[in-house]
Design a protein around this motif. Structure first.
Motif, mmCIF file in Angstrom:
data_model
loop_
_atom_site.group_PDB
_atom_site.id
_atom_site.type_symbol
_atom_site.label_atom_id
_atom_site.label_comp_id
_atom_site.label_asym_id
_atom_site.label_seq_id
_atom_site.Cartn_x
_atom_site.Cartn_y
_atom_site.Cartn_z
ATOM 1 N N ILE A 96 0.854 -1.181 0.000
ATOM 2 C CA ILE A 96 0.000 0.000 0.000
ATOM 3 C C ILE A 96 0.892 1.233 0.000
ATOM 4 O O ILE A 96 1.837 1.331 0.789
ATOM 5 C CB ILE A 96 -0.920 0.009 1.232
ATOM 6 C CG1 ILE A 96 -1.858 -1.198 1.191
ATOM 7 C CG2 ILE A 96 -1.702 1.313 1.327
ATOM 8 C CD1 ILE A 96 -2.607 -1.434 2.487
ATOM 9 N N VAL A 97 0.589 2.174 -0.901
ATOM 10 C CA VAL A 97 1.299 3.447 -0.949
ATOM 11 C C VAL A 97 0.326 4.523 -0.487
ATOM 12 O O VAL A 97 -0.747 4.687 -1.053
ATOM 13 C CB VAL A 97 1.804 3.768 -2.372
ATOM 14 C CG1 VAL A 97 2.504 5.121 -2.398
ATOM 15 C CG2 VAL A 97 2.719 2.663 -2.880
ATOM 16 N N GLU A 98 0.690 5.233 0.548
ATOM 17 C CA GLU A 98 -0.136 6.304 1.125
ATOM 18 C C GLU A 98 0.754 7.521 1.319
ATOM 19 O O GLU A 98 1.823 7.423 1.947
ATOM 20 C CB GLU A 98 -0.713 5.839 2.460
ATOM 21 C CG GLU A 98 -1.683 6.790 3.103
ATOM 22 C CD GLU A 98 -3.054 6.775 2.445
ATOM 23 O OE1 GLU A 98 -3.737 7.801 2.555
ATOM 24 O OE2 GLU A 98 -3.430 5.763 1.839
ATOM 25 N N ASN A 99 0.347 8.653 0.771
ATOM 26 C CA ASN A 99 1.141 9.884 0.853
ATOM 27 C C ASN A 99 2.574 9.682 0.360
ATOM 28 O O ASN A 99 3.525 10.215 0.926
ATOM 29 C CB ASN A 99 1.145 10.440 2.279
ATOM 30 C CG ASN A 99 -0.241 10.854 2.726
ATOM 31 O OD1 ASN A 99 -0.990 11.464 1.962
ATOM 32 N ND2 ASN A 99 -0.602 10.505 3.950
ATOM 33 N N GLY A 100 2.727 8.868 -0.688
ATOM 34 C CA GLY A 100 4.032 8.638 -1.297
ATOM 35 C C GLY A 100 4.939 7.681 -0.554
ATOM 36 O O GLY A 100 6.089 7.501 -0.940
ATOM 37 N N GLU A 101 4.433 7.054 0.509
ATOM 38 C CA GLU A 101 5.244 6.138 1.331
ATOM 39 C C GLU A 101 4.624 4.745 1.369
ATOM 40 O O GLU A 101 3.397 4.616 1.471
ATOM 41 C CB GLU A 101 5.341 6.660 2.770
ATOM 42 C CG GLU A 101 5.938 8.045 2.908
ATOM 43 C CD GLU A 101 7.442 8.049 2.721
ATOM 44 O OE1 GLU A 101 8.085 7.020 3.000
ATOM 45 O OE2 GLU A 101 7.964 9.091 2.283
#
Length: 128
Positions: A96-101
């Motif tokens: 999972i990528v969230e806010n680029g992380e």
């Protein structure tokens, strides 16, 4: 898609590729999505596991060697144990990528798993 090139120097080794995957995510410019890490080899794999204690990597390899010893198999190349280990570990992980992380747990890292080295390998990283 980014292609990571990995050169392994022993028959069995787990290599932390977390930073390379993070870099690929950053390069993609995608802030929220899914990152697939895929290994296109039949005697290698990829997994997520502990990255705090380096002994865990050695224990995983030792455990797999105990479960799948390199006995005389029908496959004439002599690497059937490596094929079986890659089946057990798997050839891809989704992140999972969230806010680029990437959303990994505190102690988690992404590992390329070599079971039939030394070899020159590829890992595909696709962010959508």
């Amino acid at each position: 898609m980014e292609v990571l090139k990995i050169n392994t120097h022993s028959r069995e080794v787990m290599i932390n590729i977390t930073e390379e995957v993070k870099s690929a995510i950053k390069s993609s410019g995608i802030k929220d999505g899914i990152c697939t890490v895929y290994v296109p080899h039949t005697t290698a794999g990829v997994t997520i596991n502990e990255n705090a204690d380096p002994d865990v990597k050695d224990d995983i390899i030792k455990g797999l060697d105990e479960i799948i010893p390199n006995i005389r198999f029908k496959h004439m190349e002599g690497n059937s144990d490596a094929h079986i280990k890659s089946v057990l570990v798997g050839n891809s992980v989704n992140l999972i990528v969230e806010n680029g992380e990437i959303q990994l747990g505190t102690w988690q890292g992404i590992y390329f798993c070599e079971f039939d080295g030394p070899r020159n390998r590829k890992v595909y990283v696709k962010v959508v």
